[in-house]
Design a protein around this motif. Structure first.
Motif, PDB file in Angstrom:
ATOM      1  N   ILE A 149       0.869  -1.166   0.000  1.00  0.00           N
ATOM      2  CA  ILE A 149       0.000   0.000   0.000  1.00  0.00           C
ATOM      3  C   ILE A 149       0.913   1.226   0.000  1.00  0.00           C
ATOM      4  O   ILE A 149       1.339   1.706   1.044  1.00  0.00           O
ATOM      5  N   ASN A 150       1.213   1.686  -1.199  1.00  0.00           N
ATOM      6  CA  ASN A 150       2.240   2.707  -1.388  1.00  0.00           C
ATOM      7  C   ASN A 150       1.633   4.000  -1.931  1.00  0.00           C
ATOM      8  O   ASN A 150       1.568   4.206  -3.153  1.00  0.00           O
ATOM      9  N   PRO A 151       1.198   4.902  -1.049  1.00  0.00           N
ATOM     10  CA  PRO A 151       0.639   6.168  -1.522  1.00  0.00           C
ATOM     11  C   PRO A 151       1.679   7.117  -2.089  1.00  0.00           C
ATOM     12  O   PRO A 151       1.336   8.189  -2.588  1.00  0.00           O
ATOM     13  N   GLU A 187       9.076  -1.625  -9.662  1.00  0.00           N
ATOM     14  CA  GLU A 187       9.872  -2.002  -8.497  1.00  0.00           C
ATOM     15  C   GLU A 187       9.001  -2.668  -7.436  1.00  0.00           C
ATOM     16  O   GLU A 187       9.398  -3.667  -6.814  1.00  0.00           O
ATOM     17  N   MET A 188       7.808  -2.141  -7.232  1.00  0.00           N
ATOM     18  CA  MET A 188       6.870  -2.740  -6.282  1.00  0.00           C
ATOM     19  C   MET A 188       6.520  -4.163  -6.691  1.00  0.00           C
ATOM     20  O   MET A 188       6.479  -5.082  -5.865  1.00  0.00           O
ATOM     21  N   ALA A 189       6.274  -4.352  -7.993  1.00  0.00           N
ATOM     22  CA  ALA A 189       5.891  -5.679  -8.490  1.00  0.00           C
ATOM     23  C   ALA A 189       7.016  -6.689  -8.296  1.00  0.00           C
ATOM     24  O   ALA A 189       6.779  -7.831  -7.888  1.00  0.00           O
ATOM     25  N   GLY A 190       8.247  -6.273  -8.588  1.00  0.00           N
ATOM     26  CA  GLY A 190       9.382  -7.164  -8.378  1.00  0.00           C
ATOM     27  C   GLY A 190       9.531  -7.551  -6.923  1.00  0.00           C
ATOM     28  O   GLY A 190       9.835  -8.705  -6.588  1.00  0.00           O
ATOM     29  N   LEU A 226       4.909  -3.249 -18.242  1.00  0.00           N
ATOM     30  CA  LEU A 226       6.143  -3.024 -17.496  1.00  0.00           C
ATOM     31  C   LEU A 226       6.115  -3.771 -16.166  1.00  0.00           C
ATOM     32  O   LEU A 226       7.119  -4.374 -15.759  1.00  0.00           O
ATOM     33  N   ILE A 227       4.976  -3.740 -15.514  1.00  0.00           N
ATOM     34  CA  ILE A 227       4.813  -4.432 -14.223  1.00  0.00           C
ATOM     35  C   ILE A 227       5.021  -5.931 -14.388  1.00  0.00           C
ATOM     36  O   ILE A 227       5.696  -6.577 -13.571  1.00  0.00           O
ATOM     37  N   GLN A 228       4.483  -6.494 -15.453  1.00  0.00           N
ATOM     38  CA  GLN A 228       4.639  -7.932 -15.669  1.00  0.00           C
ATOM     39  C   GLN A 228       6.067  -8.293 -16.057  1.00  0.00           C
ATOM     40  O   GLN A 228       6.606  -9.302 -15.612  1.00  0.00           O
ATOM     41  N   ARG A 229       6.693  -7.451 -16.876  1.00  0.00           N
ATOM     42  CA  ARG A 229       8.077  -7.728 -17.252  1.00  0.00           C
ATOM     43  C   ARG A 229       9.002  -7.663 -16.040  1.00  0.00           C
ATOM     44  O   ARG A 229       9.922  -8.475 -15.894  1.00  0.00           O
ATOM     45  N   ALA A 230       8.748  -6.698 -15.169  1.00  0.00           N
ATOM     46  CA  ALA A 230       9.605  -6.519 -14.001  1.00  0.00           C
ATOM     47  C   ALA A 230       9.459  -7.650 -12.998  1.00  0.00           C
ATOM     48  O   ALA A 230      10.416  -8.013 -12.307  1.00  0.00           O
ATOM     49  N   SER A 231       8.265  -8.215 -12.913  1.00  0.00           N
ATOM     50  CA  SER A 231       7.991  -9.239 -11.903  1.00  0.00           C
ATOM     51  C   SER A 231       8.048 -10.658 -12.448  1.00  0.00           C
ATOM     52  O   SER A 231       8.283 -11.609 -11.688  1.00  0.00           O
TER      53      SER A 231
END
Length: 236
Positions: free
Chosen positions: A46-48, A66-69, A92-97
């Motif tokens: 939970i990153n506001p 970064e959060m996803a990884g 990008l989120i899927q590639r990073a994680s």
């Protein structure tokens, strides 16, 4: 379903915090459980502090990646994003994680199609509207949006909700935005921002209301408990 056979869900949240807590509450409510161990494991960031997704070039994408990884490193098997606009960075989120994503935009567009409507009115940010236009077109549906002046007013209402105001006046404003879409020809309303359902409900409308966040919570439970197949991984 015991905790050793269910998948662990990673949630990218905090955009905004109240909407994420609403999403997590729905996850818990939709999970059939007789004891703690029957619930799915959820790892939520939970990153506001994520930069405003509505500001071009804000740098939200790298922060979300970064959060996803980190969620994968913590043990997540599949991801969900508790924010419509942030789905602009889904690839990008899927590639990073390296993890599949249960897509809220796809879920909402499919549900809108299932209402039988041909034109959906969407209450969302400009970024969310762009995403929904694409996904609704894939469902052979048209999209109705607010005019420029009312879209600006909608954003003002939205930021009031993010500031903690869910009172009568804000609820009246949101209903007026939805009614404007219906008057313009919308045959269903998509709550294209996770704050919208905090102040708007089906009882406020004379057409079907689609709540993608609610539907996403249901899908996350289904995927993690093995009732629905994992979504295809779209990362490179």
């Amino acid at each position: 379903m015991s905790d050793d056979t269910s998948l662990t869900l990673g949630v990218l949240g905090g955009m905004g915090p109240a909407a994420t807590l609403d999403f997590l509450a729905k996850l818990q409510a939709y999970t059939p459980a007789e004891r703690d161990q029957d619930h799915i494991r959820v790892i939520a960031d939970i990153n506001p502090k994520v930069p405003d997704r509505n500001t071009p070039g804000s740098g939200a994408g790298p922060v979300l990646a970064e959060m996803a990884g980190a969620l994968r490193g913590a043990g997540a098997d599949v991801l969900a994003i508790a924010c419509n606009t942030a789905h602009a960075h889904a690839d990008l989120i899927q590639r990073a994680s390296g993890l599949p994503l249960i897509d809220m935009i796809e879920t909402g567009a499919r549900a809108a199609h299932e209402t039988g409507a041909m034109r959906a009115g969407v209450l969302g940010t400009k970024g969310a509207l762009k995403l929904y236009r694409e996904y609704l077109a894939a469902q052979a549906m048209g999209m109705i949006t607010l005019d420029a002046e009312r879209q600006e007013a909608f954003m003002a209402t939205l930021y009031r909700i993010k500031g903690g105001d869910t009172g009568r006046e804000v609820r009246r404003e949101m209903k007026a935005h939805a009614d404007a879409l219906v008057k313009a020809g919308a045959e269903c309303i998509i709550a294209g921002c996770t704050e919208v359902p905090l102040v708007l409900s089906q009882e406020d409308l004379r057409v079907d209301m689609v709540d993608p966040g609610d539907l996403l919570a249901r899908r996350c439970v289904a995927v993690c408990l093995g009732w629905e197949a994992l979504p295809a991984y779209h990362g490179a």
